[in-house]
Each structure stands twice: as structure tokens, then as C-alpha cells.
Design a protein around this motif. Sequence first.
Motif, PDB file in Angstrom:
ATOM      1  N   LEU A 181      28.359  27.501   8.720  1.00 21.51           N
ATOM      2  CA  LEU A 181      27.799  27.394   9.984  1.00 21.51           C
ATOM      3  C   LEU A 181      27.501  28.710  10.526  1.00 21.51           C
ATOM      4  O   LEU A 181      26.527  28.935  11.527  1.00 21.51           O
ATOM      5  CB  LEU A 181      29.063  27.017  10.950  1.00 21.51           C
ATOM      6  CG  LEU A 181      29.703  25.544  10.758  1.00 21.51           C
ATOM      7  CD1 LEU A 181      31.013  25.134  11.587  1.00 21.51           C
ATOM      8  CD2 LEU A 181      28.497  24.594  10.924  1.00 21.51           C
ATOM      9  N   ALA A 182      27.992  29.899  10.154  1.00 22.05           N
ATOM     10  CA  ALA A 182      27.617  31.101  10.508  1.00 22.05           C
ATOM     11  C   ALA A 182      26.208  31.323   9.936  1.00 22.05           C
ATOM     12  O   ALA A 182      25.085  31.764  10.793  1.00 22.05           O
ATOM     13  CB  ALA A 182      28.496  32.356  10.021  1.00 22.05           C
ATOM     14  N   ALA A 183      25.817  30.809   9.122  1.00 27.06           N
ATOM     15  CA  ALA A 183      24.459  30.737   8.328  1.00 27.06           C
ATOM     16  C   ALA A 183      23.456  30.005   9.154  1.00 27.06           C
ATOM     17  O   ALA A 183      22.299  30.639   9.510  1.00 27.06           O
ATOM     18  CB  ALA A 183      24.462  30.339   6.941  1.00 27.06           C
ATOM     19  N   VAL A 184      23.828  28.954   9.700  1.00 28.39           N
ATOM     20  CA  VAL A 184      22.970  28.127  10.535  1.00 28.39           C
ATOM     21  C   VAL A 184      22.601  29.193  11.916  1.00 28.39           C
ATOM     22  O   VAL A 184      21.561  29.119  12.378  1.00 28.39           O
ATOM     23  CB  VAL A 184      23.613  26.884  10.799  1.00 28.39           C
ATOM     24  CG1 VAL A 184      22.870  26.280  11.939  1.00 28.39           C
ATOM     25  CG2 VAL A 184      23.881  25.948   9.592  1.00 28.39           C
ATOM     26  N   ALA A 185      23.695  29.600  12.413  1.00 25.75           N
ATOM     27  CA  ALA A 185      23.567  30.630  13.518  1.00 25.75           C
ATOM     28  C   ALA A 185      22.701  31.684  13.257  1.00 25.75           C
ATOM     29  O   ALA A 185      21.844  32.286  14.158  1.00 25.75           O
ATOM     30  CB  ALA A 185      24.965  31.105  14.129  1.00 25.75           C
ATOM     31  N   GLU A 186      22.474  32.182  11.909  1.00 25.12           N
ATOM     32  CA  GLU A 186      21.577  33.129  11.738  1.00 25.12           C
ATOM     33  C   GLU A 186      20.284  32.787  11.489  1.00 25.12           C
ATOM     34  O   GLU A 186      19.263  33.638  10.970  1.00 25.12           O
ATOM     35  CB  GLU A 186      22.192  34.035  10.623  1.00 25.12           C
ATOM     36  CG  GLU A 186      23.454  34.622  10.965  1.00 25.12           C
ATOM     37  CD  GLU A 186      23.210  35.991  11.659  1.00 25.12           C
ATOM     38  OE1 GLU A 186      22.017  36.493  11.838  1.00 25.12           O
ATOM     39  OE2 GLU A 186      24.156  36.251  12.368  1.00 25.12           O
TER      40      GLU A 186
END
Length: 201
Positions: free
Chosen positions: A137-142
Motif C-alpha cells: 500500500l505504501a508503494a501505491v502511495a509512491e
Amino acid sequence: MEVYEAIYGRRSIRKYQDTKVEKETLMKLAQAAIAAPNGSNIQPWDFVFVTDSERIARLCEILENVHIEYFGKAGRKILEGERFEKAVSMYARMANVPAFVLVCKNIRNEHLNEAYGQWTTAWAHHSIAAAMENLILAAVAEGLGTCWLGTPSWQGDKIKELLGIPENVEIVAMSPIGVPDESPKARPRIPVEEVTHFNRW
């Protein structure tokens, strides 16, 4: 990015742009991962980021062979013909991915009594799954894509040898990380009303 936007915007990405992902960004993903809930705060995880192009190419070769063996033993009827070839060949396409992450189980419960330590070991996979979800999910935010792969643990010895992972550490999951080069549609889900219960089944 709002949390629901990340949850509903996440996709399993199998095609990536040849765009470098900075080490600082990968560290941000790891920082998000270790914020995950975990049994007794044992934190039974280690993260191995692979950014060297030669190691990534070799890793993709291993993954391709692992999937050929996995689907062969699991029964190729679940994937036949073009679907099988497409599933296996995706690793050749991933050779240009700028980074992979391996999420590994590394138990640190020496300070617990034996019986309790056995339970925290049994719960470790739940903790690692939570960390993996945070990372994705952090990757999506990035603005990055991922694809959660569990099959590499089918035969992790060659991957361990390639990356110097200790024998007592277990590879649980891994994922490519990079800028998506595709926009797949959301996969269908069973309606929430059919899988949700209140007070009793």
C-alpha cells in the motif's frame, strides 16, 4: 494519498517501466512495513531489496523455473496452453524491473519461554503478511506497482544462495517494485454481503 484510495487502487502489476526506484523510496516502503501489527512485537521479518540488474536477471530465471515446476506438480490443468506460457514468461519481461523485495521470516524470540516462543513462531506468517500489505500500500502511495508472489518459497535454496540469505531464514513472499507500465482492471470479488456475518454465521 488517502488510505482507501490506495486500497482500491492497488493492482498486481506484471509490466514495468525501466525507471529507477531510489534507495530512499525503498527504505520508506520498509519503514511502512515494520509499522505493521505483529504478535508480541517479535517483529519476525527481514527485507531484502534487490536492485542489481544482473542479480535481478538471475532471480527472474530462477522464478521462471520455479513456476514451471510448481504448476507442473500442482497440476497444469489449472493453467494450460497460452495461459501457462503467459504465466511463466512474465518473469522474462520482469528482467527490466528496477527492484525486487523479498520478505523473510527471521524469528527473534530468544527471550521468551519455550512454549510461548512456539506460539509466536506459529503466528509469524500472519505478522509478515501484515508487513507485506503495508509495504504494498505504501508503494501505491509512491506511485509504484507491485505483484505479491508467494511461489518463490516453493524452492528457496537457489534464491538464498544468490542473495546470501542465511539457512535459518525463510523466504515467505516477494514482489517486483517499479513504475507500472500497464493499468489492469480490478479483479472481480465476491460481493461483501456474501462473505460478511454479524454476531453469528
